[in-house]
Design an enzyme around this catalytic site. Structure first.
Site, short mmCIF file in Angstrom:
data_model
loop_
_atom_site.label_atom_id
_atom_site.label_comp_id
_atom_site.label_asym_id
_atom_site.label_seq_id
_atom_site.Cartn_x
_atom_site.Cartn_y
_atom_site.Cartn_z
N HIS A 18 -74.49 -52.82 -74.52
CA HIS A 18 -75.53 -53.68 -75.11
C HIS A 18 -74.94 -54.96 -75.68
O HIS A 18 -73.74 -55.07 -75.94
CB HIS A 18 -76.27 -52.92 -76.21
CG HIS A 18 -75.38 -52.49 -77.34
ND1 HIS A 18 -74.91 -53.35 -78.31
CD2 HIS A 18 -74.86 -51.27 -77.65
CE1 HIS A 18 -74.15 -52.70 -79.16
NE2 HIS A 18 -74.09 -51.43 -78.79
N GLU A 95 -75.70 -43.61 -78.87
CA GLU A 95 -74.32 -43.59 -79.36
C GLU A 95 -74.06 -42.31 -80.14
O GLU A 95 -74.98 -41.63 -80.60
CB GLU A 95 -74.08 -44.82 -80.25
CG GLU A 95 -72.65 -45.00 -80.75
CD GLU A 95 -71.63 -45.14 -79.63
OE1 GLU A 95 -71.30 -44.10 -79.01
OE2 GLU A 95 -71.16 -46.27 -79.39
#
EC number: 5.4.2.11
Length: 546
Positions: A18, A95
Site C-alpha cells: 500500500h 497486516e
C-alpha cells in the site's frame, strides 16, 4: 506450505504494498490499526496506477484495511477505461497484529532492544511483543488466502495483483521463491511499487540483512556517532592545525541532510501545526517574548549596545535543521519540528533587522542579508526541493527516505567533524564554559515551552533545544563580533554532546502509544472490518466487488 508457480504464472502476478500511511510517515507500527493514506501515499498510488496502465489485470485481491483498499481503488478504478478487474477483499491479508508494539516508535524500540532483536521479533515470535498474533498463525492465514484465491486464478490463466501490507507482501515474496519463512528478515519493501512476480527474485536478491541492520544502527546510535565525530574533529584540528572548512560547504551538508529527513514528512500540512493556537503561542513566547525579556533585563542592568545585539541574535536564532533529523532518530513526529523550523526561519526575516535597528538605530542590512540567506533561504530551498520530489517522484522519494535515512546522520556527523577541526583548544577555557551555559539555557527554555503529555511533546522539546548556531556565527562575523562568533562556534560542542542526554531523556516525554490521542493524531478509526482470525475460522470469507 509451499506454493510452486511456473515462470509463466509468475509473469501474471503483481505484488503491491500500500501507499504511505500516517503510521509510516512517523515511523510507528500500524499492525491491524486502520491507518489511512497520507498525501504522499495517495500520490504514490496514483504513480502506481500510471506504471500499470496498459497492463491487463483480471483480479485484484487486497486487504480490507483502508491503506490497502484505498491504494487498490486508486490504481484500478481510475486507470481502467474498458476492463475493470474483479475485486476481492480478504481479511486474511490484513497486516499482522504486533501486540504490545502496536503504535510504538520503531526508533525507540530499536534503541531499547537492539536493531537485530527488533527485526527478529517483527519477523518471528518474541515475548517482547506481548499478546501478539503468532508468526505461525499470521503465516498460515496469509498463505491460505493466497492458495484459496490467487493460485487458482493464476492456474486459470488470469493476471492477478495483490495489494496488501509490508509483512504480508514480503511473506508472499518468500513463498513464491520457495524460501524458508523461519529465516525471514525485513526486505525494505517500498510503498506502492508494483513488483512483477517474475522480478521478485531480483528484488529480494538485492536485499542484505546485515546492510539493513547496519543502516538502522546508524540512525539508532546517531547521538554517539555525531558526538564522536565532533570529538575526533577537535582532536584532528589540534594535531594537524586548525582547519577552516568553507561555510558554504557545511551549509550544503545541512541542507542535504534536511532534504533526506523531510522527504517523508507531510511538508504540505506543516502549516497547520504553526498556525494552531498553542503552537503560535509557543513561537511567540520563544522568539518574541523571550528576546524582549532578555533585552529589557540587560538594558536595565546597563549593558552596552554590543552586548544587547549579541543577546538579541542569540535569542532570536531560529530552530536548527539539525532538530528535524534528531526528531526522526528519537521517535518524534518530525512534522511539528519541521513546522517550527520553517516558522522561526521566516520570523527572523523581521525580528533580526527590526531588533538591531531598535537597539543600535541602524538595521545592519549586510548582516541581515547573510543571516536570512543562510537560514530562511536554505530552509525554503530545501522545502521547495522536497515538495518537487514528493510531487514528481513520490514512490522513489518515499523509498529513498526509508532506505537511506541514515545518510542524514552521516552528513551531520561529517558536519560535526568539520566544525570540530576549526576550534582552537587553547580557547576552550575562555569560550567553552560560556558556551555550555548558553546551551543549558536553551535546554531549560525548550523544556519550559514543551507541551507535556501531548503527541507533539518530543518535537516541542527538540525543535527549541537545537538553535541555529550557523545563523549566529555568520551574523556575528558580519557584525564584527569576533568573540561572540567564537562562543557560538564552541557551542556546537555541548549542543551535539547534549544529544547523548536527549537520547535518554526524550523517551520520557513520549505520549504512551496506548493513549487514544494517537488514534486522533494519525487519523485512525476503529476497524470496521472482520478480523483475520475470525475470517480464517470461517473459511476465509471475502468481500467481492464486480
Amino acid at each position: 506450505m509451499t506454493t510452486v508457480l511456473t515462470d509463466e504464472q509468475l509473469s501474471r502476478l503483481y505484488l503491491v504494498r500500500h501507499g504511505e500511511s500516517t503510521c509510516n510517515t512517523v515511523h510507528r507500527i500500524a499492525g491491524m490499526k486502520d491507518a489511512p493514506l497520507t498525501r504522499l501515499g495517495r500520490a504514490q498510488a496514483a504513480m502506481a496506477a500510471r506504471s500499470l496502465r496498459g497492463v491487463h489485470i483480471d483480479l485484484v485481491v487486497s486487504s480490507p484495511l483502508s491503506r490497502a483498499s484505498s491504494t487498490a481503488d486508486a490504481v484500478f478504478d481510475s486507470t481502467r477505461e474498458n476492463v475493470v478487474p474483479r475485486r476481492v477483499q480478504d481479511p486474511r491479508l490484513m497486516e499482522r497484529d504486533f501486540g504490545a508494539w502496536t503504535l510504538h516508535s520503531k526508533a525507540i524500540l530499536q534503541r531499547e532492544y537492539g536493531v537485530a532483536a527488533y527485526e527478529s521479533a517483527m519477523n518471528g515470535d518474541s515475548a517482547l511483543l506481548g499478546a501478539a498474533e503468532t508468526f505461525g498463525g499470521f503465516t498460515k492465514r496469509v498463505l491460505d488466502s493466497f492458495a484459496d484465491i490467487v493460485v487458482p486464478a493464476l492456474q486459470q490463466g488470469q493476471a492477478v495483483c495483490v495489494v496488501a501490507h509490508k509483512y504480508v507482501i514480503e511473506l508472499l515474496a518468500r513463498e513464491v521463491l520457495q524460501q524458508d519463512h523461519g529465516t525471514a528478515y525485513d526486505l525494505r519493501l517500498p510503498n506502492s511499487q508494483a513488483i512483477p512476480g517474475g522480478k521478485v527474485a531480483k528484488y529480494v536478491a538485492r536485499e542484505s540483512r546485515r546492510a539493513n541492520i547496519a543502516r538502522d544502527w546508524v540512525v539508532v546510535q546517531h547521538a554517539a556517532l555525531i558526538a564522536g565525530s565532533l570529538i575526533a574533529g577537535v582532536l584532528c584540528g589540534a594535531i594537524t592545525g586548525n582547519l577552516q572548512p568553507p561555510w558554504w560547504a557545511m551549509l550544503i551538508m545541512l541542507v542535504v541532510a534536511t532534504v533526506i529527513t523531510i522527504t517523508r514528512v507531510e511538508v504540505e500540512d506543516a502549516a497547520k501545526y504553526s498556525f494552531s493556537v498553542s503552537s503560535a503561542r509557543r513561537l511567540a513566547l520563544r522568539f518574541i517574548g523571550l528576546p524582549i525579556v532578555v533585552l529589557t533585563a540587560l538594558a536595565i542592568a546597563g549593558a552596552p549596545p554590543t552586548a544587547l545585539v549579541a543577546a538579541l541574535v542569540s535569542s532570536i536564532a531560529p530552530c536548527s535543521v539539525v532538530s528535524a533529523t534528531v526528531s526522526r532518530c528519537q521517535g518524534g513526529m518530525v512534522t511539528p519540528t519541521y513546522a517550527d523550523i520553517v516558522a522561526s526561519s521566516v520570523l527572523v526575516v523581521v525580528t533580526l533587522p527590526l531588533g538591531i535597528w531598535l537597539v543600535t538605530g541602524t538595521p545592519q542590512w549586510g548582516a541581515t542579508a547573510v543571516g536570512v540567506a543562510a537560514t530562511t533561504g536554505s530552509v525554503l530551498l530545501a522545502d521547495l526541493v522536497v515538495r518537487a520530489l514528493r510531487s514528481r517522484r513520490p514512490i522513489q522519494t518515499g523509498r529513498f527516505s526509508e532506505r537511506h535515512g541514515y545518510l542524514a546522520v552521516v552528513l551531520l556527523a561529517a558536519f560535526a567533524f568539520l566544525a570540530g577541526t576549526s576550534l582552537h583548544l587553547a580557547d576552550s577555557l575562555r569560550f567553552g564554559l560560556l558556551s555550555v551555559g548558553i546551551v543549558l539555557c536553551y535546554r531549560i527554555v525548550s523544556r519550559g515551552l514543551t507541551r507535556s503529555g501531548g503527541v507533539e511533546a518530543v518535537d516541542d522539546y527538540l525543535a527549541f533545544a537545537y538553535p541555529n548556531l550557523f545563523f549566529m556565527i555568520l551574523v556575528f562575523q558580519q557584525l564584527g563580533f569576533g568573540s561572540d562568533a567564537q562562543v557560538a562556534s564552541w557551542a556546537i560542542v555541548p549542543m551535539f554532546l547534549a544529544a547523548l542526554f536527549d537520547a535518554r531523556y526524550v523517551p520520557r516525554l513520549e505520549l504512551s502509544p496506548e493513549d487514544p490521542r494517537w488514534l486522533s493524531a494519525l487519523g485512525i478509526v476503529q476497524n470496521q472490518v472482520e478480523s483475520p482470525v475470525s475470517a480464517a475460522a470461517g473459511g476465509g470469507r471475502c468481500i467481492t466487488h464486480k
